[in-house]
Scaffold this motif. Structure first.
Motif: not given
Length: 408
Positions: A321-332
């Protein structure tokens, strides 16, 4: 696994629970492959299967020795073995029963009793811990390295949001986080404020109970649980949407409240309701993903390595969940090799088992830094402080990164 409980524990709540857990174990050994202490020490008795055999012998009436206690002490309670186990053995609950028996039947060396008593009395008591941490942070450059590692540099606090919103959630501030890393709580409140949710804190809520529980002070831990329920209950009755946890170790413990208080007629039902409301921040924010994208913008930090704490991925079974959310916000987001393994923090473990703790920390940092991140992010105050003590790469809570990205 067949069992024949001894008289001292037969027909007791602990005995019935231990019996059920032990009977689920098929001693396949899959758990040893993912046990951090077994990987380092290579001793069967320092892995889950070996510890399960030790506990089985105890509940069947075999003599309880100091050696048995040492092997149980070395367990991080990371619960990686539970994630691996094909039979659903609830090892975390079983090892707590085993530790309770050893505390009753084995006398620890005086130095250990003193240290454990001090930790159980000092760490969960914010009235003592906070001013001591402030003094330590003031004189941090002068402290010996071993002590300096336990004292994070003082943060410059962000501003707590003052807006009122119809939607309200309750947050556990924690016992050590407000003084060690206050911006984790403030960042959480600021992110939810930007999404139109007011974050509340019950002033009388304190330690989640994990510290005393894992040190073997069970009655005191249950008092911590009851005190939190009493502090939260007026807010529950007023209809808060959730009890938000941003320290995954606290969240894993609070989600056990109903189990721990199941035989307390005054608190069992309230504890069940508290567990229903309790959610890690990583469980809530994905529901706001589109809104969060609209109120954030990409800033200087664009590559992070994520360390998912054991209490998040194994204790609460929250993954991705954390990985998906940060990725959605443009963070690798980059995950290290063996990201399922413990960093060695494990509450007070770094103080009671420093050699193993630091070996695991250095192993974890090597794999995190191999990802060449700008920042290492995690989801638990203990993990963050432990990892930061071994690296110059910034280590932060992932919610602090999200707050940094707010454009409102």
């Amino acid at each position: 696994m067949q069992t024949n409980l001894a008289d001292f524990i037969r027909n007791t709540p602990d005995g019935d629970e231990a019996d059920g857990i032990l009977r689920n174990c098929v001693h396949c050994g899959f758990c040893t492959a993912t046990c951090p202490t077994y990987q380092i020490l290579g001793d069967e008795l320092d892995g889950p299967r070996g510890r399960i055999y030790l506990i089985k012998q105890m509940v069947e009436g075999a003599p309880v020795t100091r050696s048995t206690q040492i092997h149980l002490d070395r367990c991080l309670t990371c619960r990686n073995c539970e994630t691996t186990c094909p039979s659903g053995v609830q090892y975390g609950r079983l090892v707590e029963i085993g530790r309770k028996i050893t505390e009753e039947k084995v006398t620890r060396p005086f130095s250990q009793r003193l240290v454990r008593r001090m930790l159980a009395s000092f760490v969960p008591n914010s009235a003592l811990f906070t001013p001591t941490m402030r003094i330590g942070q003031h004189f941090r450059p002068l402290l010996p390295k071993k002590l300096r590692d336990k004292v994070p540099a003082r943060q410059r606090p962000l501003e707590w949001p003052t807006a009122k919103h119809p939607r309200k959630m309750l947050m556990l501030a924690g016992c050590v986080q407000p003084s060690m890393m206050p911006n984790v709580n403030i960042a959480t409140a600021r992110v939810f404020d930007a999404l139109g949710v007011e974050m509340l804190i019950a002033p009388d809520a304190g330690c989640c109970g994990a510290i005393r529980l894992h040190l073997g002070y069970n009655d005191e831990a249950l008092d911590d649980l009851r005190a939190n329920i009493d502090a939260w209950w007026p807010y529950v009755e007023q209809g808060v949407e959730a009890i938000v946890m941003n320290a995954s170790g606290c969240g894993a413990t609070v989600k056990e409240y109903a189990h721990l208080l199941r035989h307390d007629p005054a608190y069992a039902e309230k504890a069940r309701r508290v567990v229903e409301l309790t959610r890690d921040v990583a469980e809530i924010l994905p529901e706001f993903e589109e809104a969060l994208i609209s109120v954030t913008r990409r800033r200087s930090v664009h590559t992070v390595a994520f360390h998912p704490p054991c209490t998040l991925q194994h204790g609460q079974q929250i993954r991705g969940k954390v990985e998906h959310l940060l990725t959605a916000l443009g963070v690798e987001v980059r995950l290290p090799a063996d990201n399922h393994l413990c960093c060695g923090s494990a509450g007070t473990y770094s103080l009671t088992q420093p050699k193993l703790s630091y070996a695991l920390r250095d192993q974890k940092l090597e794999r995190l830094q191999a990802q060449e991140p700008q920042v290492i992010v995690s989801a638990n105050v203990g993990c963050i402080a432990h990892l930061q003590s071994g690296t110059s790469t910034p280590v932060a809570h992932w919610i602090e990164l999200v707050e940094h990205m707010l454009s409102v």
